[in-house]
Design an enzyme around this catalytic site. Structure first.
Site, short mmCIF file in Angstrom:
data_model
loop_
_atom_site.label_atom_id
_atom_site.label_comp_id
_atom_site.label_asym_id
_atom_site.label_seq_id
_atom_site.Cartn_x
_atom_site.Cartn_y
_atom_site.Cartn_z
N GLU A 1 50.73 38.19 41.24
CA GLU A 1 51.83 38.87 41.28
C GLU A 1 52.85 38.18 42.13
O GLU A 1 54.12 38.13 41.63
CB GLU A 1 51.77 40.25 41.40
CG GLU A 1 50.91 40.91 40.44
CD GLU A 1 49.46 40.90 40.50
OE1 GLU A 1 49.12 40.65 41.43
OE2 GLU A 1 48.62 41.43 39.46
N HIS B 1 46.03 52.38 37.89
CA HIS B 1 46.78 51.75 36.80
C HIS B 1 48.07 52.69 36.43
O HIS B 1 48.95 52.20 35.56
CB HIS B 1 46.01 51.46 35.46
CG HIS B 1 45.01 50.36 35.59
ND1 HIS B 1 44.01 50.26 36.12
CD2 HIS B 1 44.92 49.47 34.73
CE1 HIS B 1 43.33 49.34 35.92
NE2 HIS B 1 44.05 48.63 34.95
#
Lengths: 325, 369
Positions: free
Chosen positions: A60, A129
């Site tokens: 990321e 998540h």
């Protein structure tokens, strides 16, 4: 205009941006051949090729750092972070660099880029998540943060974000990716950043919310209409900058406010909205501003996510409280 | 062209000022002006650096990060770049920045806490110093990626230290650059210490260069105090990048002769004998001077006049920086966004009331806080 889902609105926005602006590139994990884990980029790799829609390594900070470098060197990247719960490795790149490169370089390098991330719960996703940490980004000067809750806004906010010269965090309420449908304008369609949407007008209570909580607020408003209480529902949709004008005008009209968000309560955006209303509409208030939020606990695994997230019963209780205060 | 990783250290100019056989060939390929430039820049960088340390001691600039000892690594690499190349520096790259065209006064302004010091003149592709370690690396990689996508010949270079190789951003940047064959140079000045922590405590590998293998990018270890070798390996890596050959990791082995910053005291953690060896026996400027003197390209008079010339230029930069009018406090708000949202406009007004008007001249309404 065709009727589409929210995720199709996002897809349409990216497709339009890729078509109209050759500087636009899409990068992220699985955004290419696979079309994204939610299919937000379905078919874009096939249509625009691997130099416009790029699968990246699973990293990321690398994705966002690369996007900043691309922006410095003249591209308009749209970076996808697969889930908001996974954005934290990129936090430093966003907070330290994307947010302040314009200030640090006195406008020479504005870091014009969009970072997309699905967020929030409600789809029984695996552990970690389902984060809803929008406040972390709203708090950072130099960033804009938007959340669509309709397919038309999904497209319109995305294209406005792509065109905007400042870095925009574009958060996607994945619970309503497919459950919300609506007409989406064809072609280049922008929804200006910094403008809220009043989706239902009312006189007695202002419900302020965004993202996946919008359909919940709407449902509650409908139920209360049957009991003679009219709720105005505001979809904030631009979390920074806030549309203070619309929010304050509504509060001055109703005098009662319920803020609904999925994120935990403490230092959530509801706190900022409460302070804003106190500063600008204190004398119009008929009842304490009331928040219905996720609890101040780590976002749970999905077996308990319904207990964690605001629901109709808790919102009803809040409306009942402010109207009977 | 370097076809594979070289773990043995490339050295063309020995510490005693004599060229190696390979070095003779490279040296022979340079013009007289190029040879002199290597030296002239190193002297200018060193004099600037020493003056900056004095300015800090005098309280005229804030905490400063000195680079003495690393002149060859910075000058050699920066002179191998082109005007179109993107430079992503760390906070110790004053030498690189000035060669790329950053005015000396801007570099000083930065250390005076002034944001104007971050701005590069038109056409100078130097980003501001990256303070959090290694964060410039993914961005340099991204800028290089954009060059590749746009089919431009520009490359990007990220400067960083040995400590940065422990950060995730180092790994991610190198990995992307390898996967996408990006025209980026990762230039590590291994100055042996990350503040007080020696390289042996950063890494279980004895070199930075060998890490490049893990990312599938060529890497080279070079004597970072040998300006000729640094120049040559950087030029080779740059040429490879421009020709589609992808990234290179360069480890320039050097030594920070001073402290980490003016707020640090390196005597607390370094052996004086180690420092003495690097300062007295391996200094980058001395060895270049010896070579040039032996070749008859430098005289004492020339050295003296060049140093005078540098000192004059540095003095002018100090004057310019100290004269530069500070922006008004409302400047805080000028570049946060392209257009200020209403909430920021109100906050700006609050500051105007406190400061007394946009130019600070008078308070339009003293009743307000």
């Amino acid at each position: 205009m065709a009727v589409k889902t929210l995720i199709q609105g996002i897809h349409d926005g990216m497709r339009e941006a890729l078509r109209q602006d050759l500087r636009v590139v899409v990068l992220g994990e699985d955004v290419g051949k696979n079309g994204g884990v939610f299919r937000a980029t379905e078919g874009l790799w096939q249509e625009f090729g691997e130099e416009r829609v790029m699968d990246t390594p699973l990293a990321e900070a690398g994705i966002v750092g690369a996007a900043i470098g691309m922006a410095v060197n003249g591209l308009r990247p749209i970076a996808e972070i697969q889930f908001m719960g996974f954005i934290y490795p990129a936090f430093e790149q966003i907070v330290t660099h994307a947010a302040r490169l314009r200030t640090r370089t006195q406008g020479q390098h504005p870091a014009s880029l969009v970072i997309r991330a699905p967020y929030g719960g409600g789809i029984r996703a695996p552990e970690l998540h389902s984060d809803s940490t929008e406040s972390l980004f709203v708090h950072i000067p130099g960033l804009k943060v938007v959340v669509p809750s309709t397919p038309a806004d999904a497209k319109g906010l995305l294209l406005a974000a792509v065109k905007d010269p400042d870095p925009v965090i574009y958060l996607e309420p994945m619970q309503i990716y497919r459950s919300v449908k609506g007409e989406v304008p064809d072609g280049w369609h922008e929804v200006p950043l910094g403008k809220a949407r009043v989706l239902r007008e009312g006189e007695d209570v202002t419900l302020i919310t965004w993202g996946a909580m919008v359909p919940l607020a709407e449902k509650c408003a409908q139920a209360w209409a049957g009991r003679g209480i009219s709720c105005e529902v505001i979809d904030v949709r631009s979390l920074y900058p806030l549309d203070e004008e619309t929010i304050i005008a509504s509060v001055k009209k109703t005098g009662r406010v319920v803020i609904v968000h999925e994120a935990p309560k403490t230092a959530g955006l509801g706190a900022e909205l409460t302070a804003l209303i106190n500063e600008q509409a204190f004398l119009w208030l008929e009842a304490p501003i009331t928040r219905v939020t996720g609890f101040d606990v780590p976002v749970p695994m999905f077996a308990l996510e319904n207990a964690f997230r605001p629901d109709q019963e808790r919102v009803d209780r809040a409306i009942s409280y402010v109207t009977s205060f | 062209m370097l076809q594979q990783t070289r773990h043995d250290m490339v050295q063309y100019l020995r510490p005693n000022g004599w060229l190696t056989d390979e070095g003779k060939k490279v040296w022979g390929g340079l013009s007289r002006e190029q040879k002199l430039d290597l030296y002239r820049w190193m002297v200018k960088v060193r004099l600037f650096d020493r003056r900056a340390v004095i300015l800090q001691r005098q309280g005229r600039i804030g905490t400063y990060a000195p680079l003495e000892g690393q002149e060859a690594a910075q000058v050699g690499s920066a002179l191998a770049l082109g005007r179109e190349d993107w430079i992503f520096p760390s906070y110790r790259e004053h030498g690189v920045s000035m060669i790329a065209g950053m005015p000396l006064a801007h570099i000083l302004l930065y250390w005076m806490g002034r944001v104007e010091g971050n701005t590069a003149p038109e056409g100078v592709r130097v980003l501001p110093p990256y303070v959090p370690i290694a964060t410039q690396m993914p961005q340099a990689m991204g800028a290089a990626w954009a060059s590749k996508l746009k089919r431009e010949s520009s490359l990007a270079i990220a400067y960083f230290g040995d400590g940065a190789t422990s950060e995730g951003d180092f790994h991610e940047a190198c990995n992307f650059a390898g996967v996408f064959q990006l025209p980026v140079l990762f230039f590590c000045q291994n100055n042996q210490y990350a503040i007080s922590v020696p390289f042996s405590r950063q890494s279980a590998t004895s070199t930075v260069a060998e890490k490049g293998q893990a990312y599938g990018i060529p890497s080279v270890r070079v004597d970072g105090n040998d300006v000729l070798a640094v120049y040559h390996v950087t030029a080779e890596a740059a040429e490879r990048a421009r020709n589609g050959g992808g990234a290179t990791l360069i480890e320039a082995v050097t030594y920070r002769q001073g402290s980490h910053t003016t707020a640090d005291d390196a005597t607390r953690y370094r052996d004086p004998e180690e420092v003495r060896i690097w300062v007295e026996e391996r200094d980058p400027v001395d060895r270049c001077r010896r070579l040039l003197e032996r070749e008859g390209l430098l005289s004492e008079e020339y050295i003296a006049s060049w140093e005078e010339c540098c000192k004059k230029e540095i003095q002018e930069a100090v004057d310019a920086a100290e004269r530069a009018k500070a922006p008004p406090p409302t400047h805080l708000f000028n570049h946060v966004f392209e257009t200020l949202p209403p909430s920021l406009l109100r906050q700006r007004e609050e500051l105007v009331r406190k400061e007394g008007g946009p130019d600070g001249s008078e308070n339009p309404d003293p009743r307000h806080p």
